[in-house]
Design an enzyme around this catalytic site. Structure first.
Site, mmCIF file in Angstrom:
data_model
loop_
_atom_site.group_PDB
_atom_site.id
_atom_site.type_symbol
_atom_site.label_atom_id
_atom_site.label_comp_id
_atom_site.label_asym_id
_atom_site.label_seq_id
_atom_site.Cartn_x
_atom_site.Cartn_y
_atom_site.Cartn_z
ATOM 1 N N TRP A 6 0.843 -1.211 0.000
ATOM 2 C CA TRP A 6 0.000 0.000 0.000
ATOM 3 C C TRP A 6 0.868 1.246 0.000
ATOM 4 O O TRP A 6 0.563 2.222 -0.685
ATOM 5 C CB TRP A 6 -0.959 -0.016 1.180
ATOM 6 C CG TRP A 6 -1.919 -1.164 1.127
ATOM 7 C CD1 TRP A 6 -2.025 -2.205 2.011
ATOM 8 C CD2 TRP A 6 -2.913 -1.422 0.119
ATOM 9 N NE1 TRP A 6 -3.004 -3.067 1.616
ATOM 10 C CE2 TRP A 6 -3.577 -2.626 0.465
ATOM 11 C CE3 TRP A 6 -3.308 -0.747 -1.051
ATOM 12 C CZ2 TRP A 6 -4.610 -3.172 -0.320
ATOM 13 C CZ3 TRP A 6 -4.345 -1.290 -1.814
ATOM 14 C CH2 TRP A 6 -4.975 -2.490 -1.445
ATOM 15 N N LYS A 61 -11.541 -2.015 7.486
ATOM 16 C CA LYS A 61 -10.714 -2.860 8.342
ATOM 17 C C LYS A 61 -11.196 -2.780 9.792
ATOM 18 O O LYS A 61 -11.384 -3.784 10.445
ATOM 19 C CB LYS A 61 -9.240 -2.442 8.267
ATOM 20 C CG LYS A 61 -8.698 -2.211 6.849
ATOM 21 C CD LYS A 61 -8.437 -3.491 6.088
ATOM 22 C CE LYS A 61 -8.253 -3.328 4.594
ATOM 23 N NZ LYS A 61 -7.279 -2.389 4.119
ATOM 24 N N ASP A 90 -1.455 6.976 6.191
ATOM 25 C CA ASP A 90 -2.500 6.014 5.844
ATOM 26 C C ASP A 90 -2.666 5.115 7.070
ATOM 27 O O ASP A 90 -1.772 4.354 7.413
ATOM 28 C CB ASP A 90 -2.051 5.208 4.616
ATOM 29 C CG ASP A 90 -3.027 4.084 4.255
ATOM 30 O OD1 ASP A 90 -4.016 3.876 4.975
ATOM 31 O OD2 ASP A 90 -2.770 3.414 3.233
HETATM 32 C C1 PLP Z 1 -6.782 -2.003 2.610
HETATM 33 C C2 PLP Z 1 -5.775 -0.920 2.575
HETATM 34 C C3 PLP Z 1 -5.751 0.072 1.565
HETATM 35 C C4 PLP Z 1 -6.704 0.042 0.408
HETATM 36 O O1 PLP Z 1 -7.922 0.532 0.765
HETATM 37 P P1 PLP Z 1 -9.103 0.711 -0.293
HETATM 38 O O2 PLP Z 1 -10.160 1.323 0.557
HETATM 39 O O3 PLP Z 1 -9.439 -0.646 -0.818
HETATM 40 O O4 PLP Z 1 -8.631 1.608 -1.378
HETATM 41 C C5 PLP Z 1 -4.818 1.073 1.643
HETATM 42 N N1 PLP Z 1 -3.914 1.113 2.652
HETATM 43 C C6 PLP Z 1 -3.899 0.182 3.618
HETATM 44 C C7 PLP Z 1 -2.876 0.284 4.704
HETATM 45 C C8 PLP Z 1 -4.817 -0.854 3.611
HETATM 46 O O5 PLP Z 1 -4.796 -1.779 4.575
#
Ligand code: PLP
Length: 356
Positions: free
Chosen positions: A99, A190, A166
């Site tokens: 990511w 999540k 993020d």
């Molecule tokens: C799951 C995840 C993403 C992607 O998220 P989306 O909502 O599917 O775009 C980005 N960064 C991290 C750390 C993730 O766990």
């Protein structure tokens, strides 16, 4: 049979959230209508949006001068919105996984990207230390929990430049010093809500510094000014997010959650270390994620991988296959996963080992 949900995302929700969503699908806030069929401009939904925002403010102790918004597009759209809104010339990124790498790649559409460090040399099984972030970058971007590789930053770094994070897979799992960040964002699926909504916490004074024109829908200011109601927000996921936040508050908030999360992760990592059949993929305990625990069969038992996977499945374990780029197993221990599920997985590992 009772199922234990270790999916990495979308992932387990609190029972409270599931039940409240079911009730609201039948009758939302006494309207006699389903949450799926009411106007986002109705006073009942406006109250949901306002309460979701105030719960985030309260639970994370968000300081004055920050806005909390809900958007669509997932964390992946934030990979582009962050540089579009924040990068005039250059930005620094640390490459700690898939990511983080995707965020870095999107930033390159908007300017110069400096990769200050990478853990790619060891398949992202550690958080790099001792790197230098140039003082003239517009911001520094980190990924606090690397969902796929199972590494995590457990503290909020002190930075001389604006910090962007993020936090898709560890938001609300621990207290965060929001004042150290200019932007915190993440997909909800999540640790917060079903897929379809993204949360963004923004320091208002960090905006308005780029000269490029920004399309209305991609401009944070649009959504801040319209309080996440510029266009139709994802009504049902926002409602579910509010229910999870209420549940979190009942549980004692993020500090209480951190304690339970530490306990859950310790149970599983201890068994992985103790059990001769398994080994962790992240060597340094300091870097190990409390949310996504990655492990593989140890060298002498490699051929048992499929058998263990099948055995665990037969015991009700769901979603423990590792990501294809790591292999082995990954158990995601998000807030809503009860400690009983971790105990069940540990028992299953012990029982399997007794056969060999
Ligand atoms: C799951 C995840 C993403 C992607 O998220 P989306 O909502 O599917 O775009 C980005 N960064 C991290 C750390 C993730 O766990």
């Amino acid at each position: 049979m009772k199922k234990h949900n270790f999916y990495a995302g979308p992932s387990i929700m609190p029972q409270y959230t599931n039940e409240k969503v079911i009730e609201a699908i039948r009758d939302f806030a006494g309207t006699g209508l389903s949450i799926m069929e009411v106007s986002h401009r109705s006073k009942e939904f406006e109250a949901v949006m306002a309460s979701a925002v105030s719960h985030i403010r309260e639970l994370l102790d968000v300081p004055e001068g920050y806005s909390v918004i809900f958007l669509g597009g997932g964390a992946s759209l934030q990979f582009a919105m962050v540089p579009m809104n924040m990068m005039e010339k250059k930005a620094a990124y640390i490459n700690t996984g898939e990511w983080a790498g995707k965020a870095l790649k999107e930033a390159k559409y908007f300017g110069e990207v400096i990769e200050v460090a990478s853990s790619k040399d060891r398949n992202f099984n550690y958080i790099p230390k001792g790197y230098v972030v140039p003082s003239d970058v517009d911001y520094f971007h980190i990924t606090t929990n690397n969902t796929i590789f199972g590494t995590q930053w457990k503290h909020d770094p002190d930075m001389a430049v604006p910090l962007v994070a993020d936090m898709s897979s560890d938001i609300f799992s621990r207290p965060v010093d929001v004042s150290k960040y200019s932007i915190i964002y993440g997909g909800a699926q999540k640790n917060l809500a079903p897929a379809g909504v993204t949360f963004v916490i923004i320091k208002d004074s960090a905006l308005g510094k780029v000269t490029r024109p920004i399309p209305t829908m991609l401009n944070y200011k649009t959504h801040i000014e319209k309080e996440s109601m510029f266009n139709t927000p994802p009504v049902l996921p926002v409602f579910a997010a509010l229910k999870t936040l209420e549940w979190l508050k009942q549980k004692g908030g993020v500090a209480a959650m951190q304690k339970i999360n530490q306990e859950k992760a310790a149970l599983l990592y201890d068994e992985i270390e103790r059990n001769k059949l398994f080994k962790p993929t992240v060597p340094d305990p300091e870097d190990r994620s409390l949310m996504n625990v990655c492990f593989v069969m140890s060298d002498n038992y490699k051929e048992l991988e499929k058998e263990f996977g099948d055995f665990a499945k037969s015991k009700g374990m769901v979603g423990i296959a590792g990501h294809r780029s790591v292999g082995g197993f990954r158990a995601s221990l998000y807030n809503a996963l009860p400690i009983e599920s971790v105990r069940a997985l540990v028992d299953c590992m012990k029982e399997f080992a007794n056969k060999y």
